[in-house]
Scaffold this motif. Structure first.
Motif, PDB file in Angstrom:
ATOM      1  N   SER A 500      10.438 140.392 -41.352  1.00 56.36           N
ATOM      2  CA  SER A 500      10.368 138.753 -40.046  1.00 56.36           C
ATOM      3  C   SER A 500      10.355 140.027 -38.539  1.00 56.36           C
ATOM      4  O   SER A 500      11.448 140.729 -38.806  1.00 56.36           O
ATOM      5  CB  SER A 500      10.115 137.910 -39.899  1.00 56.36           C
ATOM      6  N   PRO A 506      12.267 132.891 -38.760  1.00 55.90           N
ATOM      7  CA  PRO A 506      11.482 131.717 -39.210  1.00 55.90           C
ATOM      8  C   PRO A 506      12.991 131.596 -40.562  1.00 55.90           C
ATOM      9  O   PRO A 506      13.433 132.499 -41.300  1.00 55.90           O
ATOM     10  CB  PRO A 506      10.492 132.166 -39.880  1.00 55.90           C
ATOM     11  N   ARG A 508      12.027 129.634 -43.075  1.00 51.95           N
ATOM     12  CA  ARG A 508      11.152 129.035 -44.606  1.00 51.95           C
ATOM     13  C   ARG A 508      10.095 130.826 -44.852  1.00 51.95           C
ATOM     14  O   ARG A 508       9.486 130.688 -43.293  1.00 51.95           O
ATOM     15  CB  ARG A 508      10.473 128.417 -45.018  1.00 51.95           C
ATOM     16  N   ASN A 511       6.359 130.811 -43.970  1.00 52.94           N
ATOM     17  CA  ASN A 511       5.831 130.750 -42.143  1.00 52.94           C
ATOM     18  C   ASN A 511       4.900 132.163 -42.493  1.00 52.94           C
ATOM     19  O   ASN A 511       5.158 133.317 -42.857  1.00 52.94           O
ATOM     20  CB  ASN A 511       7.221 130.797 -41.267  1.00 52.94           C
ATOM     21  N   LYS A 512       3.519 131.839 -40.951  1.00 51.66           N
ATOM     22  CA  LYS A 512       2.939 132.989 -40.993  1.00 51.66           C
ATOM     23  C   LYS A 512       3.993 134.274 -40.365  1.00 51.66           C
ATOM     24  O   LYS A 512       3.246 135.540 -40.827  1.00 51.66           O
ATOM     25  CB  LYS A 512       2.362 132.688 -40.517  1.00 51.66           C
TER      26      LYS A 512
END
Length: 584
Positions: A500, A506, A508, A511-512
């Protein structure tokens, strides 16, 4: 007279006993490619040889330190009977340029990325030939570069000596590139022959980031010479890499130029054959000269570029229909330059602010501009106006800034110069199951562990290294992992590795802002399962396969490395299958 086989065998044995080798720096750039080499006996920057002769009739002089990163296939050009590359590609040929940028087009955009990059493909620049992907085109181009490098070196040390001397190839890559793009670069280089030949089995490929290579050169020059003043212990130096395809690079100006032409001439320009307006055309070669010289012009207000184009009701301020000349003004050039330079200035100011925040005081007292665009007088004036007016920050440009990166790559291999620590550019980790947290975890993520019977929650990220964390070369992080296994299941286990780019990681996996880097494969086929103390569930043994997953960051090979350790021994250097997307 050819050397006899016994003599060659003795020379080869001598070579194997010694540490003699050749270090080659390769700067495969978006617009141009350069190479340098040095033997392991070299000691100084002056010992590094820049390859200054590249084949092809379209170069302006015999001495050129870089060749255009473009290739023309005979299948697209009936007039040629073999593929052409670099300066062999002449105006009128259908060619492919800026292909390097397609290696990393799947990477999420950052706040500094130019959205016009996608639109540039509409001009035919970021195109691929039918039936080939980006890695294949890069491979074809680098194959020619590899042959030329070996041919050049063999002229100086003889083909026989070259045959028995191992070579380290140090490829430069953008610092912001994804792990997938770095891996794609290595794949293309191997396929092109770099450390991929059966006859040259001792050759190796390493990767180094472009700004790190530039920093090595700049610091070598400013700590061993007096040009531009010396760099002392405690000084803060910011390297601004203004290479062709970087966010600070000149292709951003090219994209603005194409946009201006499209706006000014519409379909007359848009529908021109790619060969008339692409990189290497007479039109763009002339623009390159104008762009490089802008800022040095003594009051010149207009510039002319040849372009065979038909424009209905042409405005004579912009197009000379009789002579077929596009006319642009100094004001036009400022419109093309200023947004790009403004973005560079914003980025550098942010870097200065970050350095101040980390250290509690002003740290940077020198900015070094490298890369092809670093030679722009217009850019230098903007930097001096923005940062150098107080006298607290020196703005310097090393001689031949285009060569700084490829020189630094060779220096890295020669002297082992490197930064002591680096900061991780993104979060890395994988998702796993944790004990279910009532009121926090969703029942949709709940499952029961067959081995322990515990209620668990799936899809929670375990970030093993976080964005901004410092690490040294070959920094390793080890995480204990336990894997439920049933006898009917495969002993080859796959772990999805994620990343990420967000500041706050994030929690989880769904998550986008979390994306997949690739799959890590851990093979338990040769591990004694009986040592894992199975539990029997309804008469069937269930195992907890315990192992340590070691992730190695900053490995000089340039890509993420993994090891799995179980029962006190390494059960294999695990592989990673990088996530594929439409650009591969």
């Amino acid at each position: 007279m050819p050397w006899s086989q016994p003599i060659l065998r003795r020379l080869e044995a001598l070579s194997l006993q010694s540490s003699h080798k050749i270090i080659v720096g390769v700067d495969y750039g978006t617009t141009f490619t350069g190479a340098s080499y040095v033997t392991s006996k070299g000691r100084e920057l002056s010992d590094i040889v820049l390859i200054s002769s590249w084949p092809g009739p379209s170069k302006d002089t015999e001495t050129v330190f870089k060749a255009p990163s473009r290739i023309a296939y005979s299948a697209d050009n009936p007039r040629i009977n073999k593929d052409c590359w670099g300066y062999q590609v002449e105006p009128g040929m259908i060619a492919y340029s800026w292909t390097k940028l397609l290696l990393d087009q799947g990477t999420p955009l950052t706040q500094y990325d130019d959205p016009a990059l996608e639109n540039a493909s509409e001009t035919g620049i970021l195109k691929l030939p039918e039936g080939k992907d980006a890695v294949q085109v890069v491979t074809d181009y680098l194959t020619q570069v590899y042959r030329h490098i070996l041919k050049t070196i063999s002229k100086n040390i003889t083909e026989e000596a070259l045959r028995i001397t191992p070579i380290e190839f140090w490829f430069t890559v953008p610092a912001i590139w994804s792990d997938k793009a770095q891996n794609a670069t290595k794949i293309a280089a191997h396929r092109a022959g770099f450390a991929g030949s059966f006859l040259r089995r001792r050759d190796k490929i390493f990767l180094i980031s472009e700004p790190e290579a530039a920093a090595i050169t700049a610091l070598k020059k400013y700590t061993t010479g007096i040009m531009g003043g010396s760099v002392k212990t405690g000084d803060g130096v910011l390297i601004c890499d203004c290479g062709g395809g970087t966010v600070c690079g000149s292709t951003a100006i090219d994209r603005n130029f194409y946009r201006l032409m499209s706006k000014r001439f519409g379909a007359a320009f848009d529908k021109l054959p790619v060969k008339r307006k692409s990189a290497g055309s007479e039109f763009m070669k002339r623009f390159e000269i104008i762009k490089r010289d802008f800022g040095n012009s003594d009051g010149q207000s207009t510039f002319e570029l040849p372009l065979n184009m038909t424009v209905q009701n042409a405005d004579d301020r912009y197009f000379d229909e009789e002579e077929r000349l596009v006319i642009i003004s100094s004001d036009d050039l400022r419109v093309l330059f200023d947004p790009v330079i403004a973005q560079i200035i914003r980025l550098v100011k942010q870097q200065l602010q970050d350095a101040r925040g980390q250290n509690g005081k002003e740290m940077i007292n020198r900015i070094v501009l490298v890369g092809g665009f670093g030679d722009s007088e217009y850019l230098r004036k903007a930097f001096r106006s923005s940062f150098g007016s107080t006298g607290k920050i020196a703005i310097t440009v090393p001689d031949n800034p285009q060569a700084a990166i490829v020189q630094g790559a060779a220096l890295r291999g020669l002297e082992g110069l490197r930064s002591a620590t680096k900061r991780c550019r993104r979060h890395y980790g994988f998702d796993w199951g944790i004990h279910f947290r009532q009121g926090i975890d969703s029942e949709d993520s709940a499952f029961y562990d067959a081995y322990t019977g515990s209620k668990m929650a799936s899809g929670v990220m375990n970030w093993i290294i976080k964005k901004g964390d410092r690490y040294a070369d070959n920094h390793a992080m080890s995480i204990p992992v336990a894997w439920e296994h049933h006898p009917s299941w495969s002993l080859r286990k796959t772990i999805l590795f994620h990343a990420s780019d967000q500041t706050v990681a994030p929690e989880r996996q769904n998550n986008k802002d979390v994306y997949s880097v690739g799959n890590i494969v851990v093979d338990f086929s040769n591990v004694d399962l009986s040592r894992f103390n199975p539990r029997f569930v309804y008469g069937t043994p269930v195992y907890h396969l315990k192992f340590e997953l070691k992730v190695i960051f900053g490995a000089q090979e340039g890509v993420l490395k993994f090891e799995a350790i179980s029962q006190g021994r390494t059960i294999g250097q695990t592989s990673i299958d990088f996530t594929k997307d439409q650009y591969y």
